[in-house]
Scaffold this motif. Structure first.
Motif, PDB file in Angstrom:
ATOM      1  N   ARG A   1       0.796  -1.226   0.000  1.00  0.00           N
ATOM      2  CA  ARG A   1       0.000   0.000   0.000  1.00  0.00           C
ATOM      3  C   ARG A   1       0.833   1.283   0.000  1.00  0.00           C
ATOM      4  O   ARG A   1       0.299   2.345  -0.306  1.00  0.00           O
ATOM      5  CB  ARG A   1      -0.908   0.008   1.232  1.00  0.00           C
ATOM      6  CG  ARG A   1      -1.878  -1.169   1.295  1.00  0.00           C
ATOM      7  CD  ARG A   1      -2.836  -1.173   0.117  1.00  0.00           C
ATOM      8  NE  ARG A   1      -3.794  -2.247   0.196  1.00  0.00           N
ATOM      9  CZ  ARG A   1      -4.957  -2.174   0.830  1.00  0.00           C
ATOM     10  NH1 ARG A   1      -5.288  -1.062   1.469  1.00  0.00           N
ATOM     11  NH2 ARG A   1      -5.768  -3.207   0.859  1.00  0.00           N
ATOM     12  N   THR A   2       2.114   1.194   0.341  1.00  0.00           N
ATOM     13  CA  THR A   2       2.947   2.402   0.437  1.00  0.00           C
ATOM     14  C   THR A   2       4.326   2.125  -0.149  1.00  0.00           C
ATOM     15  O   THR A   2       4.881   1.037   0.046  1.00  0.00           O
ATOM     16  CB  THR A   2       3.102   2.857   1.907  1.00  0.00           C
ATOM     17  OG1 THR A   2       1.817   2.997   2.495  1.00  0.00           O
ATOM     18  CG2 THR A   2       3.851   4.180   1.994  1.00  0.00           C
ATOM     19  N   GLN A   3       4.873   3.095  -0.838  1.00  0.00           N
ATOM     20  CA  GLN A   3       6.195   2.943  -1.420  1.00  0.00           C
ATOM     21  C   GLN A   3       7.289   3.226  -0.390  1.00  0.00           C
ATOM     22  O   GLN A   3       7.130   4.058   0.498  1.00  0.00           O
ATOM     23  CB  GLN A   3       6.374   3.900  -2.608  1.00  0.00           C
ATOM     24  CG  GLN A   3       5.488   3.591  -3.794  1.00  0.00           C
ATOM     25  CD  GLN A   3       5.770   4.534  -4.960  1.00  0.00           C
ATOM     26  OE1 GLN A   3       6.654   5.387  -4.873  1.00  0.00           O
ATOM     27  NE2 GLN A   3       5.029   4.379  -6.045  1.00  0.00           N
ATOM     28  N   ARG A   4       8.383   2.524  -0.560  1.00  0.00           N
ATOM     29  CA  ARG A   4       9.545   2.771   0.300  1.00  0.00           C
ATOM     30  C   ARG A   4      10.091   4.181   0.080  1.00  0.00           C
ATOM     31  O   ARG A   4      10.001   4.727  -1.011  1.00  0.00           O
ATOM     32  CB  ARG A   4      10.657   1.768   0.008  1.00  0.00           C
ATOM     33  CG  ARG A   4      10.337   0.339   0.385  1.00  0.00           C
ATOM     34  CD  ARG A   4      11.435  -0.597  -0.048  1.00  0.00           C
ATOM     35  NE  ARG A   4      11.576  -0.611  -1.507  1.00  0.00           N
ATOM     36  CZ  ARG A   4      12.543  -1.261  -2.156  1.00  0.00           C
ATOM     37  NH1 ARG A   4      13.433  -1.938  -1.488  1.00  0.00           N
ATOM     38  NH2 ARG A   4      12.583  -1.230  -3.480  1.00  0.00           N
TER      39      ARG A   4
ATOM     40  N   LEU B   1       9.030   6.901   1.498  1.00  0.00           N
ATOM     41  CA  LEU B   1       8.038   7.961   1.696  1.00  0.00           C
ATOM     42  C   LEU B   1       7.709   8.102   3.189  1.00  0.00           C
ATOM     43  O   LEU B   1       7.773   7.134   3.944  1.00  0.00           O
ATOM     44  CB  LEU B   1       6.758   7.644   0.929  1.00  0.00           C
ATOM     45  CG  LEU B   1       6.859   7.632  -0.597  1.00  0.00           C
ATOM     46  CD1 LEU B   1       5.498   7.311  -1.210  1.00  0.00           C
ATOM     47  CD2 LEU B   1       7.394   8.957  -1.130  1.00  0.00           C
TER      48      LEU B   1
ATOM     49  N   VAL C   1       5.427   8.296   6.465  1.00  0.00           N
ATOM     50  CA  VAL C   1       4.188   7.615   6.829  1.00  0.00           C
ATOM     51  C   VAL C   1       3.712   8.131   8.181  1.00  0.00           C
ATOM     52  O   VAL C   1       4.487   8.645   8.976  1.00  0.00           O
ATOM     53  CB  VAL C   1       4.378   6.081   6.894  1.00  0.00           C
ATOM     54  CG1 VAL C   1       4.626   5.503   5.517  1.00  0.00           C
ATOM     55  CG2 VAL C   1       5.532   5.726   7.842  1.00  0.00           C
TER      56      VAL C   1
ATOM     57  N   GLN D   1      -0.576   3.966   9.595  1.00  0.00           N
ATOM     58  CA  GLN D   1      -0.805   3.904   8.150  1.00  0.00           C
ATOM     59  C   GLN D   1      -0.508   2.496   7.636  1.00  0.00           C
ATOM     60  O   GLN D   1       0.471   1.865   8.018  1.00  0.00           O
ATOM     61  CB  GLN D   1       0.082   4.927   7.436  1.00  0.00           C
ATOM     62  CG  GLN D   1      -0.124   4.975   5.929  1.00  0.00           C
ATOM     63  CD  GLN D   1       0.664   6.111   5.287  1.00  0.00           C
ATOM     64  OE1 GLN D   1       0.980   7.106   5.926  1.00  0.00           O
ATOM     65  NE2 GLN D   1       0.986   5.956   4.017  1.00  0.00           N
TER      66      GLN D   1
ATOM     67  N   LEU E   1       0.847  -0.389   5.452  1.00  0.00           N
ATOM     68  CA  LEU E   1       2.025  -0.564   4.595  1.00  0.00           C
ATOM     69  C   LEU E   1       1.820  -1.703   3.603  1.00  0.00           C
ATOM     70  O   LEU E   1       2.115  -1.573   2.419  1.00  0.00           O
ATOM     71  CB  LEU E   1       3.269  -0.847   5.452  1.00  0.00           C
ATOM     72  CG  LEU E   1       3.596   0.171   6.545  1.00  0.00           C
ATOM     73  CD1 LEU E   1       4.828  -0.265   7.314  1.00  0.00           C
ATOM     74  CD2 LEU E   1       3.790   1.561   5.943  1.00  0.00           C
TER      75      LEU E   1
ATOM     76  N   ARG F   1       0.988  -2.266   9.613  1.00  0.00           N
ATOM     77  CA  ARG F   1       0.868  -0.813   9.724  1.00  0.00           C
ATOM     78  C   ARG F   1       2.121  -0.186  10.319  1.00  0.00           C
ATOM     79  O   ARG F   1       2.895  -0.855  11.031  1.00  0.00           O
ATOM     80  CB  ARG F   1      -0.351  -0.445  10.572  1.00  0.00           C
ATOM     81  CG  ARG F   1      -1.662  -0.963  10.001  1.00  0.00           C
ATOM     82  CD  ARG F   1      -2.857  -0.609  10.863  1.00  0.00           C
ATOM     83  NE  ARG F   1      -4.099  -1.160  10.311  1.00  0.00           N
ATOM     84  CZ  ARG F   1      -4.806  -0.563   9.365  1.00  0.00           C
ATOM     85  NH1 ARG F   1      -4.420   0.613   8.864  1.00  0.00           N
ATOM     86  NH2 ARG F   1      -5.928  -1.129   8.908  1.00  0.00           N
TER      87      ARG F   1
ATOM     88  N   THR G   1       4.867   7.586  13.435  1.00  0.00           N
ATOM     89  CA  THR G   1       5.087   8.511  12.319  1.00  0.00           C
ATOM     90  C   THR G   1       6.579   8.577  12.001  1.00  0.00           C
ATOM     91  O   THR G   1       7.412   8.727  12.901  1.00  0.00           O
ATOM     92  CB  THR G   1       4.574   9.906  12.671  1.00  0.00           C
ATOM     93  OG1 THR G   1       3.157   9.830  12.903  1.00  0.00           O
ATOM     94  CG2 THR G   1       4.856  10.905  11.559  1.00  0.00           C
TER      95      THR G   1
ATOM     96  N   PHE H   1       9.050   5.252   5.793  1.00  0.00           N
ATOM     97  CA  PHE H   1       9.001   3.845   5.388  1.00  0.00           C
ATOM     98  C   PHE H   1      10.312   3.550   4.666  1.00  0.00           C
ATOM     99  O   PHE H   1      10.466   3.815   3.483  1.00  0.00           O
ATOM    100  CB  PHE H   1       7.787   3.623   4.486  1.00  0.00           C
ATOM    101  CG  PHE H   1       7.581   2.190   4.069  1.00  0.00           C
ATOM    102  CD1 PHE H   1       8.170   1.147   4.749  1.00  0.00           C
ATOM    103  CD2 PHE H   1       6.777   1.893   2.989  1.00  0.00           C
ATOM    104  CE1 PHE H   1       7.983  -0.165   4.366  1.00  0.00           C
ATOM    105  CE2 PHE H   1       6.556   0.576   2.584  1.00  0.00           C
ATOM    106  CZ  PHE H   1       7.168  -0.448   3.278  1.00  0.00           C
TER     107      PHE H   1
ATOM    108  N   ARG I   1      11.375  -2.425   2.650  1.00  0.00           N
ATOM    109  CA  ARG I   1      10.383  -3.492   2.576  1.00  0.00           C
ATOM    110  C   ARG I   1      11.135  -4.755   2.199  1.00  0.00           C
ATOM    111  O   ARG I   1      11.850  -4.801   1.199  1.00  0.00           O
ATOM    112  CB  ARG I   1       9.318  -3.179   1.519  1.00  0.00           C
ATOM    113  CG  ARG I   1       8.144  -4.140   1.550  1.00  0.00           C
ATOM    114  CD  ARG I   1       7.186  -3.911   0.399  1.00  0.00           C
ATOM    115  NE  ARG I   1       7.731  -4.336  -0.875  1.00  0.00           N
ATOM    116  CZ  ARG I   1       7.993  -3.534  -1.905  1.00  0.00           C
ATOM    117  NH1 ARG I   1       7.737  -2.241  -1.808  1.00  0.00           N
ATOM    118  NH2 ARG I   1       8.500  -4.013  -3.023  1.00  0.00           N
TER     119      ARG I   1
END
Length: 358
Positions: A85-88, A90, A92, A96, A98, A168, A172, A175, A178
């Motif tokens: 769901r989220t790019q490395r 960035l 977060v 949130q 992931l 998740r 805060t 990220f 992965r």
């Protein structure tokens, strides 16, 4: 009677020899030549007058930039990665999403557990009603309550497993990594992602034992990165115990000013500086330095009455043609020739360089 004469002659010579040896003890010993004066017997050394120069001093530590926290997120359930769901790289927010792991039959098991809990709850209420009417004994009530507790625990466990399929961000930050790809099977207990807490960013290093008393929590400090950029901050942590091998102490500076957080990266090489009060420093040849009795750097200087004194010094900085040290104070009479032949406290004949004056 020649034989008797020979005996008499030998006996006479023996008596003379004995008398001569006895008289030898009475010969006064040769008196030493005392023409040398006390001053002439002192070892002569050459010295130079030096005046210290005020210079800035810093406690220095080689270190690196570090995130406030660096956490690997662990998969709590096994299964295939069904979505990312989220790019490395960035930022977060806490909570949130992931990535997700296959829910398998967990939704169906959740419905079953919810239904079971409802059923057992009704049965438990019924047991209590019957017990109040005296139709069942207490053990029946206890068994009903046990079934209810088991149903509640089963439902809680299934909900936890289902929630664990949603990976998740724990806080805060950024990220950062992965470790799995879409469709890859992940066993429970394996790290799937890394999240960095970048507020604030830190500079971590180690300071020498000799400097530990010069640094305190709350001191202003700064760091120079490998590319020459500077960041400012405040000392927020000093280790209470030294490393058993190096006898150095961990130290941390929280970055408060300089490069924006987005321009700093975990692991960057940095040199940490904690400014200290100015010192009176001396520039001299490293050949004049000695090791003191307690294995510290030192110099041999002269007191006002021309006695040798060993003073400890600390290295401030080094240049191609010499070193800067501090410790002797505002001025000193530095022995430059003959220092290797005199000891601490010894009276010497002191001659100033190039003047011949004492």
């Amino acid at each position: 009677m020649p034989l008797n004469k020979s005996y008499l002659l030998a006996a006479g010579l023996a008596v003379v020899l004995v008398i001569w040896m006895m008289m030898g003890d009475e010969i006064p010993p040769e008196q030493p030549d005392r023409s040398l004066t006390t001053e002439a017997s002192l070892f002569r050394v050459q010295y130079e007058d030096h005046a210290g120069q005020p210079m800035h001093r810093n406690v220095r530590a080689t270190g690196h930039v570090s995130a406030e926290r660096n956490v690997d997120v662990i998969a709590e359930v096994s299964g295939k990665v069904t979505s990312i769901r989220t790019q490395r790289g960035l930022p977060v927010k806490e909570g949130q999403l992931l990535l997700t792991i296959d829910e398998r039959d967990l939704p169906a098991r959740l419905k079953q557990a919810e239904a079971t809990l409802k059923q057992v709850t009704i049965e438990t209420r019924g047991s209590h009603d019957l017990f109040r009417k005296g139709l069942v004994n207490e053990s029946e009530v206890i068994n009903a309550e046990a079934r209810l507790a088991s149903a509640e625990a089963s439902l809680t466990d299934i909900r936890r497993q289902l929630d664990a399929t949603q990976i998740r961000a724990p806080f805060t930050g950024m990220f950062d990594q992965r470790y799995v790809e879409l469709g890859e099977y992940v066993p429970a207990g394996e790290a799937v992602a890394r999240v960095l807490d970048t507020d604030p960013m830190l500079v971590k290093g180690r300071i020498a034992e000799k400097d530990i008393a010069d640094v305190a929590i709350g001191d202003k400090a700064y760091a120079i990165l490998l590319n020459g950029n500077r960041v400012d901050g405040t000392i927020r942590y000093i280790a209470a115990g030294a490393d058993s091998q190096t006898r150095s102490y961990d130290i941390e500076m929280a970055i408060t000013d300089g490069i924006p957080q987005s321009g700093l990266f975990d692991g960057q090489t940095a040199t940490l500086y904690v400014p200290q009060p100015d010192v009176m420093a001396y520039f001299l040849s490293p050949a004049l330095l000695i090791m003191t009795a307690d294995d510290q750097l030192g110099l041999k200087v002269l007191t006002e009455d021309d006695r040798v004194r060993v003073v400890p010094v600390t290295l401030l900085s080094a240049e191609d043609d010499g070193v800067w040290v501090y410790g002797p104070g505002e001025k000193m009479r530095l022995i430059t020739i003959g220092q290797g032949f005199v000891s601490d406290g010894e009276q010497v004949e002191a001659v100033a360089k190039n003047t011949g004056k004492q």
